[in-house]
Design an enzyme around this catalytic site. Structure first.
Site, mmCIF file in Angstrom:
data_model
loop_
_atom_site.group_PDB
_atom_site.id
_atom_site.type_symbol
_atom_site.label_atom_id
_atom_site.label_comp_id
_atom_site.label_asym_id
_atom_site.label_seq_id
_atom_site.Cartn_x
_atom_site.Cartn_y
_atom_site.Cartn_z
ATOM 1 N N ASN A 148 0.876 -1.177 0.000
ATOM 2 C CA ASN A 148 0.000 0.000 0.000
ATOM 3 C C ASN A 148 0.911 1.224 0.000
ATOM 4 O O ASN A 148 1.505 1.553 1.018
ATOM 5 C CB ASN A 148 -0.884 -0.040 1.264
ATOM 6 C CG ASN A 148 -1.655 1.253 1.472
ATOM 7 O OD1 ASN A 148 -1.772 2.073 0.553
ATOM 8 N ND2 ASN A 148 -2.184 1.441 2.671
ATOM 9 N N LYS A 153 0.170 4.334 -0.323
ATOM 10 C CA LYS A 153 -0.403 5.565 0.237
ATOM 11 C C LYS A 153 -0.100 6.741 -0.706
ATOM 12 O O LYS A 153 -0.122 6.549 -1.915
ATOM 13 C CB LYS A 153 0.143 5.779 1.647
ATOM 14 C CG LYS A 153 0.006 4.504 2.500
ATOM 15 C CD LYS A 153 0.281 4.699 3.947
ATOM 16 C CE LYS A 153 0.101 3.369 4.668
ATOM 17 N NZ LYS A 153 0.231 3.448 6.101
ATOM 18 N N HIS A 186 -9.256 1.526 4.915
ATOM 19 C CA HIS A 186 -7.979 1.681 5.629
ATOM 20 C C HIS A 186 -8.160 2.654 6.799
ATOM 21 O O HIS A 186 -8.921 3.613 6.692
ATOM 22 C CB HIS A 186 -6.911 2.191 4.658
ATOM 23 C CG HIS A 186 -5.539 2.137 5.253
ATOM 24 N ND1 HIS A 186 -5.083 3.095 6.109
ATOM 25 C CD2 HIS A 186 -4.559 1.205 5.146
ATOM 26 C CE1 HIS A 186 -3.855 2.770 6.498
ATOM 27 N NE2 HIS A 186 -3.517 1.625 5.928
ATOM 28 N N GLU A 231 -6.449 4.997 7.864
ATOM 29 C CA GLU A 231 -6.191 6.414 7.552
ATOM 30 C C GLU A 231 -7.403 7.047 6.882
ATOM 31 O O GLU A 231 -7.674 8.231 7.066
ATOM 32 C CB GLU A 231 -4.932 6.528 6.677
ATOM 33 C CG GLU A 231 -3.684 6.267 7.496
ATOM 34 C CD GLU A 231 -2.511 5.693 6.716
ATOM 35 O OE1 GLU A 231 -2.516 5.747 5.472
ATOM 36 O OE2 GLU A 231 -1.588 5.167 7.381
ATOM 37 N N GLU A 244 -5.273 -4.713 10.717
ATOM 38 C CA GLU A 244 -4.224 -3.718 10.893
ATOM 39 C C GLU A 244 -4.466 -2.949 12.191
ATOM 40 O O GLU A 244 -5.229 -1.970 12.190
ATOM 41 C CB GLU A 244 -4.224 -2.735 9.721
ATOM 42 C CG GLU A 244 -3.969 -3.364 8.378
ATOM 43 C CD GLU A 244 -3.352 -2.375 7.402
ATOM 44 O OE1 GLU A 244 -2.289 -2.686 6.871
ATOM 45 O OE2 GLU A 244 -3.914 -1.289 7.209
ATOM 46 N N GLY A 272 2.818 2.249 10.698
ATOM 47 C CA GLY A 272 3.803 3.308 10.505
ATOM 48 C C GLY A 272 4.537 3.702 11.778
ATOM 49 O O GLY A 272 5.234 4.717 11.818
ATOM 50 N N SER A 312 3.651 -2.184 10.299
ATOM 51 C CA SER A 312 5.106 -2.294 10.474
ATOM 52 C C SER A 312 5.662 -3.676 10.110
ATOM 53 O O SER A 312 6.582 -4.174 10.758
ATOM 54 C CB SER A 312 5.509 -1.898 11.908
ATOM 55 O OG SER A 312 5.137 -0.553 12.160
HETATM 56 P P1 PGA Z 1 3.096 0.265 7.579
HETATM 57 O O1 PGA Z 1 1.630 0.514 6.982
HETATM 58 O O2 PGA Z 1 3.596 -1.027 6.983
HETATM 59 O O3 PGA Z 1 3.902 1.455 7.144
HETATM 60 O O4 PGA Z 1 2.960 0.173 9.062
HETATM 61 C C1 PGA Z 1 0.718 -0.539 6.819
HETATM 62 C C2 PGA Z 1 -0.582 -0.029 6.235
HETATM 63 O O5 PGA Z 1 -1.014 1.073 6.603
HETATM 64 O O6 PGA Z 1 -1.224 -0.700 5.397
#
Ligand code: PGA
Length: 253
Positions: A11, A13, A97, A99, A169, A175, A215
């Site tokens: 992903n 983003k 997601h 976010e 998640e 992140g 992560s």
């Molecule tokens: P990350 O993000 O691997 O940077 O933690 C995962 C995601 O948001 O799908």
């Protein structure tokens, strides 16, 4: 026992222009060309979809979008439809997601409509769920997952969920560098699979691919993938570099 085919999904983003995305794939594709038992997907920004679709043609790498709108067309400034995504070459779409929920006000009801629309159009929905840190600390994790799945899938029949992918998640792990332990992830995945067995059928639950996200990196992917109910990874940060994404895809080596 059903054998679930792993899926490693990137992903991106709001990262990478079309040109940068093409450079990435050119650096990646040879290094994953021999991987035949893992599905691979990249979800770039909308603006890179068409360019990527052209370079992914003939490779074993699938293409996904990060969002969609449930209407087929109309006065929805800034939105994008399933037909547009499919004509740009997408097979997958990430839905719900954290976010999008957190910064763009997406509700479970919006997510429900999006999953419905995507699955009826034969786009594979990657349905994201997960608790925040305070919800986990309050012992609410399973209640939150239950509510998110129930609301997200309301009214959907199992025949529309055959290709569904769920991504667990935990928001506190996205992140942040704080990965859930493999035991924490496994516990949540087992809960999710059980939810589907109870509310749909055992067969659907057994075949359901449940990805872990938060992560994931080359150093922890193997341990996570060794857990019984973890069928893949949805990866943000570590999917932006072709070398680390290739290591994730090649997690069996
Ligand atoms: P990350 O993000 O691997 O940077 O933690 C995962 C995601 O948001 O799908």
């Amino acid at each position: 026992m059903t054998v679930r085919r792993p899926l490693i999904a990137g992903n991106w983003k709001m990262h990478k222009t079309g040109e940068e995305a093409v450079d990435f794939v050119n650096a990646l594709k040879e290094t994953v060309a021999d991987v035949t038992d893992v599905d691979i997907m990249i979800a770039p920004a909308f603006t890179a979809l068409t360019q990527l679709s052209a370079v992914l043609n003939g490779t074993n790498i699938g293409l996904g979008a990060q969002n969609l709108h449930w209407e087929a067309q109309g006065a929805y400034t800034g939105e994008i439809s399933t037909a547009m995504l499919q004509s740009a070459g997408c097979q997958y779409v990430i839905i719900g997601h954290s976010e999008r929920r957190q910064y763009f006000g997406e509700t479970d009801q919006d997510i429900n409509r999006k999953i419905d629309t995507a699955s009826k159009a034969d786009l594979i929905p990657v349905f994201c769920i997960g608790e925040t840190e305070s919800q986990r600390d309050a012992g609410e994790t399973f209640n939150i997952l239950d509510k998110q799945i129930k609301n997200g899938l309301e009214g959907l029949l199992s025949e529309n969920l055959k290709s569904l992918v769920v991504a667990y998640e935990p928001v506190w792990a996205i992140g942040t560098g704080k990965t859930a332990t493999k035991e924490q992830a496994q516990e949540a995945h087992a809960f999710i699979r059980e939810w589907f067995a109870k509310n749909y059928e055992a067969e659907l639950a057994q075949g359901l691919r449940i990805l872990y996200g938060g992560s994931v990196k080359p150093s922890n992917v193997k341990d996570l993938m060794a857990m019984e109910d973890i069928d893949g990874a949805l990866v943000g940060g570590a999917s932006l570099d072709p070398q680390s994404f290739s290591q994730l895809v090649n997690f069996k080596q």
